[in-house]
Every structure is written in structure tokens, then in C-alpha cells.
Design a protein around this motif. Structure first.
Motif, PDB file in Angstrom:
ATOM      1  N   LYS A   1      47.289  36.919  39.451  1.00  0.00           N
ATOM      2  CA  LYS A   1      47.477  38.332  39.817  1.00  0.00           C
ATOM      3  C   LYS A   1      46.296  39.171  39.325  1.00  0.00           C
ATOM      4  O   LYS A   1      45.773  40.018  40.053  1.00  0.00           O
ATOM      5  CB  LYS A   1      48.785  38.846  39.206  1.00  0.00           C
ATOM      6  CG  LYS A   1      49.058  40.329  39.443  1.00  0.00           C
ATOM      7  CD  LYS A   1      50.419  40.719  38.861  1.00  0.00           C
ATOM      8  CE  LYS A   1      50.625  42.237  38.853  1.00  0.00           C
ATOM      9  NZ  LYS A   1      50.574  42.819  40.205  1.00  0.00           N
ATOM     10  N   MET A   2      45.872  38.903  38.089  1.00  0.00           N
ATOM     11  CA  MET A   2      44.750  39.650  37.507  1.00  0.00           C
ATOM     12  C   MET A   2      43.483  39.484  38.339  1.00  0.00           C
ATOM     13  O   MET A   2      42.829  40.468  38.709  1.00  0.00           O
ATOM     14  CB  MET A   2      44.499  39.159  36.078  1.00  0.00           C
ATOM     15  CG  MET A   2      43.257  39.750  35.418  1.00  0.00           C
ATOM     16  SD  MET A   2      43.049  39.137  33.729  1.00  0.00           S
ATOM     17  CE  MET A   2      42.470  37.459  34.027  1.00  0.00           C
ATOM     18  N   TYR A   3      43.152  38.245  38.665  1.00  0.00           N
ATOM     19  CA  TYR A   3      41.913  38.014  39.411  1.00  0.00           C
ATOM     20  C   TYR A   3      42.023  38.487  40.859  1.00  0.00           C
ATOM     21  O   TYR A   3      41.015  38.848  41.472  1.00  0.00           O
ATOM     22  CB  TYR A   3      41.519  36.543  39.334  1.00  0.00           C
ATOM     23  CG  TYR A   3      40.919  36.180  37.992  1.00  0.00           C
ATOM     24  CD1 TYR A   3      39.736  36.781  37.557  1.00  0.00           C
ATOM     25  CD2 TYR A   3      41.524  35.256  37.146  1.00  0.00           C
ATOM     26  CE1 TYR A   3      39.182  36.475  36.328  1.00  0.00           C
ATOM     27  CE2 TYR A   3      40.976  34.940  35.908  1.00  0.00           C
ATOM     28  CZ  TYR A   3      39.794  35.553  35.504  1.00  0.00           C
ATOM     29  OH  TYR A   3      39.246  35.254  34.283  1.00  0.00           O
ATOM     30  N   CYS A   4      43.247  38.543  41.369  1.00  0.00           N
ATOM     31  CA  CYS A   4      43.463  39.106  42.708  1.00  0.00           C
ATOM     32  C   CYS A   4      43.119  40.592  42.725  1.00  0.00           C
ATOM     33  O   CYS A   4      42.531  41.103  43.678  1.00  0.00           O
ATOM     34  CB  CYS A   4      44.910  38.884  43.128  1.00  0.00           C
ATOM     35  SG  CYS A   4      45.331  39.631  44.714  1.00  0.00           S
ATOM     36  N   GLU A   5      43.460  41.293  41.648  1.00  0.00           N
ATOM     37  CA  GLU A   5      43.247  42.738  41.573  1.00  0.00           C
ATOM     38  C   GLU A   5      41.838  43.097  41.101  1.00  0.00           C
ATOM     39  O   GLU A   5      41.335  44.179  41.432  1.00  0.00           O
ATOM     40  CB  GLU A   5      44.286  43.361  40.629  1.00  0.00           C
ATOM     41  CG  GLU A   5      45.714  43.235  41.153  1.00  0.00           C
ATOM     42  CD  GLU A   5      46.753  43.764  40.164  1.00  0.00           C
ATOM     43  OE1 GLU A   5      46.352  44.257  39.080  1.00  0.00           O
ATOM     44  OE2 GLU A   5      47.961  43.683  40.470  1.00  0.00           O
ATOM     45  N   LEU A   6      41.212  42.223  40.349  1.00  0.00           N
ATOM     46  CA  LEU A   6      39.897  42.541  39.777  1.00  0.00           C
ATOM     47  C   LEU A   6      38.838  42.738  40.858  1.00  0.00           C
ATOM     48  O   LEU A   6      38.117  43.739  40.866  1.00  0.00           O
ATOM     49  CB  LEU A   6      39.479  41.431  38.803  1.00  0.00           C
ATOM     50  CG  LEU A   6      38.080  41.511  38.171  1.00  0.00           C
ATOM     51  CD1 LEU A   6      37.824  42.854  37.524  1.00  0.00           C
ATOM     52  CD2 LEU A   6      37.894  40.388  37.162  1.00  0.00           C
ATOM     53  N   SER A   7      38.741  41.798  41.801  1.00  0.00           N
ATOM     54  CA  SER A   7      37.746  41.935  42.878  1.00  0.00           C
ATOM     55  C   SER A   7      38.046  40.914  43.969  1.00  0.00           C
ATOM     56  O   SER A   7      38.776  39.938  43.748  1.00  0.00           O
ATOM     57  CB  SER A   7      36.322  41.719  42.349  1.00  0.00           C
ATOM     58  OG  SER A   7      36.073  40.346  42.107  1.00  0.00           O
ATOM     59  N   GLU A   8      37.460  41.115  45.128  1.00  0.00           N
ATOM     60  CA  GLU A   8      37.618  40.154  46.220  1.00  0.00           C
ATOM     61  C   GLU A   8      37.058  38.789  45.823  1.00  0.00           C
ATOM     62  O   GLU A   8      37.626  37.747  46.161  1.00  0.00           O
ATOM     63  CB  GLU A   8      36.897  40.660  47.479  1.00  0.00           C
ATOM     64  CG  GLU A   8      37.564  41.859  48.146  1.00  0.00           C
ATOM     65  CD  GLU A   8      36.813  42.297  49.396  1.00  0.00           C
ATOM     66  OE1 GLU A   8      35.910  41.532  49.829  1.00  0.00           O
ATOM     67  OE2 GLU A   8      37.124  43.374  49.925  1.00  0.00           O
ATOM     68  N   GLU A   9      35.925  38.840  45.115  1.00  0.00           N
ATOM     69  CA  GLU A   9      35.273  37.587  44.727  1.00  0.00           C
ATOM     70  C   GLU A   9      36.146  36.782  43.754  1.00  0.00           C
ATOM     71  O   GLU A   9      36.276  35.559  43.889  1.00  0.00           O
ATOM     72  CB  GLU A   9      33.916  37.870  44.066  1.00  0.00           C
ATOM     73  CG  GLU A   9      32.883  38.484  44.984  1.00  0.00           C
ATOM     74  CD  GLU A   9      32.937  40.012  45.025  1.00  0.00           C
ATOM     75  OE1 GLU A   9      32.013  40.609  45.607  1.00  0.00           O
ATOM     76  OE2 GLU A   9      33.900  40.599  44.470  1.00  0.00           O
ATOM     77  N   THR A  10      36.733  37.483  42.759  1.00  0.00           N
ATOM     78  CA  THR A  10      37.551  36.758  41.783  1.00  0.00           C
ATOM     79  C   THR A  10      38.857  36.272  42.408  1.00  0.00           C
ATOM     80  O   THR A  10      39.386  35.227  42.011  1.00  0.00           O
ATOM     81  CB  THR A  10      37.840  37.631  40.554  1.00  0.00           C
ATOM     82  OG1 THR A  10      38.385  38.888  40.962  1.00  0.00           O
ATOM     83  CG2 THR A  10      36.578  37.876  39.742  1.00  0.00           C
ATOM     84  N   LYS A  11      39.386  37.024  43.377  1.00  0.00           N
ATOM     85  CA  LYS A  11      40.606  36.582  44.069  1.00  0.00           C
ATOM     86  C   LYS A  11      40.356  35.257  44.793  1.00  0.00           C
ATOM     87  O   LYS A  11      41.127  34.293  44.662  1.00  0.00           O
ATOM     88  CB  LYS A  11      41.085  37.626  45.078  1.00  0.00           C
ATOM     89  CG  LYS A  11      42.338  37.191  45.857  1.00  0.00           C
ATOM     90  CD  LYS A  11      42.706  38.187  46.947  1.00  0.00           C
ATOM     91  CE  LYS A  11      44.033  37.805  47.614  1.00  0.00           C
ATOM     92  NZ  LYS A  11      44.063  36.418  48.121  1.00  0.00           N
TER      93      LYS A  11
END
Length: 558
Positions: free
Chosen positions: A293-303
Motif C-alpha cells: 500500500k505504501m509503495y502504491c501511494e508513494l509513486s507510480e514507479e514504486t507501485k
């Protein structure tokens, strides 16, 4: 492809040698730079194939150190890889001395050619047998630590699973855990001395055979320190002694008061406050889900990155008694896949894995898109910036892992612990310089050097009745000192750069994130200081940078 489905096949190095010799002949016959670069792409394919299988075997060995099949495979590669590395040097010499060098350098970059120079100086056929012995010794050390069977309330724990008790809010529990840990290390003390003594002598002999006065000179080349040397590192340590040690000692004093203790012993150092360290609120599975969930919200790249990791089961983080200790990120080139190994144990360290190791993995995922494989050959000081900075960039999501005020406590503890690390990291580095510059020292004399450095970098240190540590043996549990010599100052350099990112993100988060993305994508395409300059980050070697970071941290922490 899911990790469990990735097929493993032992590399036949005789066949690999045949392929490499054919490539060298083809390279020699190529009539221009473009033709040679086409051959070089075939070289990428071969080395990626070999690296993937070696890495698969290594990962699966660490996932279960009792697995006899992968134990034998690891032993096989410990023996064969040094010979293979020497073969690669022969190919690289052709590339380096190509009549079309200028055109090839435009494609591959000057850093790659500088790294080739360092590699040429770092290995030849005269040291292969010694490198094989060195690999076997480091594997023996890692297996020795993984063999720990510590009795605790009717359970048998390894070193990783003992971790939560070492950080218990109950002083009696954490002291008992430290005593248990101390007993284990005392039980293997002679073996630890024996392995390290052999490693020092082995590495020193390698250095002499390659024409160096000490292993230190060879180690700097093997660590690919291609734009700075011992003088800059020594100057950095000197600044740490001047500015950072007094600051960190004030933090230990603050921790002692927070814990309501009259005296701070070693067993208390890792505990943030009277309620213990902030603990993540979820199960290991829930921590992974919250990380997604965190990486989904952090940026498109991290998602995109974390979804890929989860879908392909590229995180093995669950603590098991037969796993190797510690944590790492590695890369499987044939699948463009990072892999994260860790041992969740219910402490805040589990969240550190989701931020730190995934910071490494995120950069590895981005660099997979770069067709020039040499750009992935990152210096460790650069690689650790990606991981340590991600720890700060994920601060806004700490509440996913910790409940209520605990998230703020974790944020404060994380910043404080990062600051406390700097003197220790420098101590490890100076210790290794002293040991390899004086390889004739006895085991007891080495321990005396460590005790002397503790008085400089951590003057408050008091081990109490813990005999193993009190004798100057703490360094023997630091596996980098055995397995990855001189890979520790890199953490210090990177942590200082991460503090720069912390300062930038507190002023303008979006701008700081774009700078971080740029640094990740630059990978190893330029020299270290140039990468920092391009990303808008000051070099920690720069005069005045250290003092400025300390002054800003004092305001944040106080």
C-alpha cells in the motif's frame, strides 16, 4: 516468473570458458566499433546467464543452510568463480585495448573502463587458489553464525530469532538475552579467531602476489573506489571524531535519561525508551501488505516495482531456524528481478527491511531498464544511498506499520539510531585499516586495537559482565569484517548523503523525490561525486558538510 519456479542448473564453467573464448575471437575479428559492441551484447547475455544461476544457488543456500544440495552448489561456486572471474578479465582486456576504444567508451561510459583498470590490478591466475580458499573461509564463518542454537524458555532460537529479546523493554530480559548471545559467541571464540587469522593472512598474501604492500590497497580496488581514496576516507573519519562523536555521546546520555537508568550498559543501548522500542502492529503478512500500500501511494514507479516483487514472490522475509542470519538484496539478471532476503522477528527491524532493502531493490528494478550492464555495477557507497534514503522518504507512511504515537516514536528512534551509527561505522573502517596494515598482529592484539578504538568512537561503552564483548571481540559478530572487507565506510558515506535527502525532503518533498529518482536512474553511469552533483546532493567529503549535517540534526532531534 515466481522465484520458486525459476529453474536452477549448475553452470558448466568449461562450457562457459568455451563460449567466452569464442566471443573473444569474434571480438578480435570485428571490423568496427559497432560490430564489437554487438559482440559485447552477447557477452552481456553470457554473464547474465552465469550470474543468474550463481545467485539462485546462493539465495537458496541462505534460505536453508541445512539443504545439502545447495550447500554443495555453494561450495562448487566458491571454488569455480575465482577462475571464471579471471576469464572475464581476459575479455575485458580486449575491450579495454580495443582500437575502437573511444567509440566504445561513448556507449559504455568512462567509469566502466576505469573499473576495468581496477579489476586488472585486482586479480590474476596467481591468486585464484587463494581466492578459492577465501571464499571457503567466509562461507564457513557465515555457516558458523547460522549454526547458533540458543535455548530460551523451552525454545531453540538462532541469532535472528533472539533479536526481539535483546530489545525487550524489561531490563532483566534484555540482559539475559545478551548473556545468552555472549555465551554462544564464547563457545565459538577460538573458531572465530582461527577463521579471521586465516583470512587476514590469505588476503595479505593475495596483495603481495599482486604487487601491493598491504591488502588495504587491493581492497580499495576490489571495492571499486574509482574516484576517492584512503586520504579522503581518513579525513572523513577525522571529522566524525571532531564533530559527530560528541553529538552521538550526547544522544546516548539522552537515551540513558529516557530509560531512567543511572548507568547505560551495552544491553541497554538498543532500547529507545522505557516502553521498549516501537513495535510494528501487524503480522509479517500484514507488514508486507502495508508495504504494498505504501509503495502504491508513494509513486507510480514504486507501485510498479513492489507489485512486481509481490507477484513474483521475490521477498523471503519470514524468520526460520535454518535460514542464514541478516538480510540482503541481490539481483537475478535473466529475470530483471531483485530479490530481498530477511529474517522478520517482530521488531521494528521488520519495517526497516521494507524500507532499506526495498530501497536497494527499487534501484535495481529501475536499472534493469538500462541496456548498458556496466551501469548496474554500482559502488557500494552509492548503492547504500538508495536504501538509506528510502528509509526517510517512507516516513509519511510509518503509520501503516505502527499504531498511534508509536509511529512518531519510531520516526524519532530511526533518526536517532541513524545518527548513532556514524561513529560505529567509522570505527569498523579504521579497525580494518589498522588490521590489514599490520597483518602480523595476534588475535589478542587485534582485540586490543578494537578496545582502543571503542574509547575513541564510543567512550561511554560498558559491557558489564559480558566477557566476550569486554575482551574486545564485538567486531567478530560484524559479518562484513569477515565476508566483505572494507565494505562498511560505504554505509557511513551513504548515511551522510541520506541525511542530506532528509533535509531536502523536509523543505520540499517532491523536489527531493525527483532528485532521488534521478540518482537511482543514473546508476553507475558516472563517478560518485559527479552522480551527487547531478542529483543536487553535497558530497560528504566536502569541507564543512559534516558540521552542517550535525548542526541540522541537533535541531531535528532536540
Amino acid at each position: 516468473m515466481k522465484f520458486c519456479d525459476m529453474p536452477y542448473q549448475r553452470i558448466d564453467f568449461a562450457e562457459a570458458k568455451k563460449e567466452l573464448n569464442a566471443l573473444m575471437e569474434e571480438f578480435k575479428q570485428a571490423e568496427d566499433a559497432e560490430a564489437q559492441f554487438e559482440v559485447h551484447k552477447k557477452y552481456y547475455k553470457l554473464t547474465d546467464k552465469v550470474s543468474t544461476q550463481i545467485t539462485l544457488a546462493s539465495i537458496r543456500h541462505t534460505l536453508d543452510t541445512t539443504d545439502e544440495f545447495y550447500e554443495k552448489e555453494q561450495a562448487y561456486y566458491d571454488e569455480k568463480v575465482p577462475e571464471y572471474s579471471n576469464l572475464l578479465i581476459e575479455y575485458q582486456k580486449q575491450l579495454y585495448h580495443s582500437p575502437y576504444r573511444k567509440e566504445l567508451e561513448k556507449k559504455i561510459g568512462p567509469v566502466a573502463f576505469k573499473n576495468m583498470e581496477l579489476a586488472f590490478e585486482s586479480v590474476n591466475e596467481t591468486v585464484i587458489s587463494l581466492m578459492q580458499e577465501e571464499n571457503a573461509l567466509t562461507t564457513e564463518y557465515e555457516k558458523l553464525l547460522a549454526s547458533a542454537k540458543i535455548e530460551w524458555n523451552g525454545e531453540i532460537l538462532n541469532l535472528s530469532l533472539l533479536g526481539p529479546y535483546l530489545k525487550s523493554k524489561d531490563p532483566k530480559v534484555r540482559r539475559e538475552a545478551c548473556e545468552k548471545q555472549n555465551e554462544f559467541y564464547l563457545s565459538i571464540a577460538d573458531k572465530l579467531d582461527e577463521i579471521y587469522d586465516k583470512l587476514v593472512k590469505n588476503r595479505t598474501e593475495q596483495a603481495k602476489l599482486l604487487g601491493f604492500d598491504t591488502y588495504t590497497e587491493l581492497a580499495y580496488r576490489r571495492m571499486q573506489r574509482n574516484s576517492y581514496g584512503q586520504e579522503q576516507v581518513e579525513a572523513l573519519r577525522r571529522q566524525v571524531k571532531e564533530y559527530w562523536v560528541p553529538f552521538s555521546e550526547s544522544l546516548y546520555e539522552k537515551r540513558k535519561r529516557r530509560l531512567n537508568l543511572e548507568h547505560l550498559y551495552f544491553s541497554d543501548e538498543q532500547v529507545y525508551g522505557p516502553e521498549g522500542n516501537p513495535q510494528p502492529s501487524g503480522s509479517p503478512e500484514e507488514i508486507l501488505a502495508q508495504g504494498q500500500k505504501m509503495y502504491c501511494e508513494l509513486s507510480e514507479e514504486t507501485k510498479e516495482f513492489f507489485d512486481f516483487m509481490m507477484e513474483n514472490q521475490l521477498l523471503d522475509v519470514f524468520g526460520r531456524k535454518s535460514k542464514a542470519v541478516g538480510g540482503y538484496m541481490t539481483y537475478l539478471p535473466d529475470y530483471h528481478a531483485p530479490f530481498v532476503f530477511a529474517n522478520f522477528n517482530g521488531t521494528s527491524g521488520d519495517v526497516d527491511v521494507i524500507t532499506h532493502e526495498c530501497g536497494h531493490a527499487f534501484q535495481g528494478y529501475l536499472s534493469a531498464k538500462d541496456p548498458i550492464r556496466e551501469h548496474a555495477d554500482i559502488g557500494m557507497e552509492t548503492a547504500e544511498i538508495h536504501s538509506m534514503s528510502m528509509e526517510f522518504f517512507t516516513e509519511p507512511w510509518y503509520g501503516l506499520f505502527f499504531e498511534g504515537k508509536t509511529a512518531d516514536d519510531y520516526k524519532e528512534m530511526h533518526l536517532e539510531d541513524a545518527a548513532l551509527f556514524i561513529p560505529y561505522g567509522c570505527m569498523v573502517d579504521e579497525f580494518q585499516h589498522r588490521i590489514y596494515d599490520n597483518p602480523e598482529l595476534t588475535p589478542d592484539e587485534r582485540k586490543a586495537v578494537w578496545k582502543e578504538l571503542e574509547q575513541i568512537y564510543k567512550p561511554h561503552q560498558d559491557y558489564g559482565a559480558l566477557a566476550f564483548y569486554a575482551k574486545g571481540c564485538y567486531w567478530q559478530r560484524q559479518h562484513h569484517i569477515y565476508s566483505y572487507p572494507f565494505y562498511y565506510i560505504d554505509y557511513v558515506i551513504a548515511q551522510l548523503c541520506a541525511f542530506e535527502y532528509k533535509n531536502k525532503m523536509d523543505e520540499d518533498y517532491k523536489e527531493a523525490w525527483q532528485s532521488y529518482l534521478k540518482l537511482c536512474r543514473l546508476s553507475a553511469s558516472d563517478y560518485f561525486e559527479n552522480l551527487l552533483k547531478a542529483a543536487g546532493i553535497r558530497s560528504p567529503f566536502e569541507e564543512g558538510c559534516m558540521k552542517e549535517i550535525v548542526d541540522k540534526l541537533k535541531k531535528k532531534i532536540n
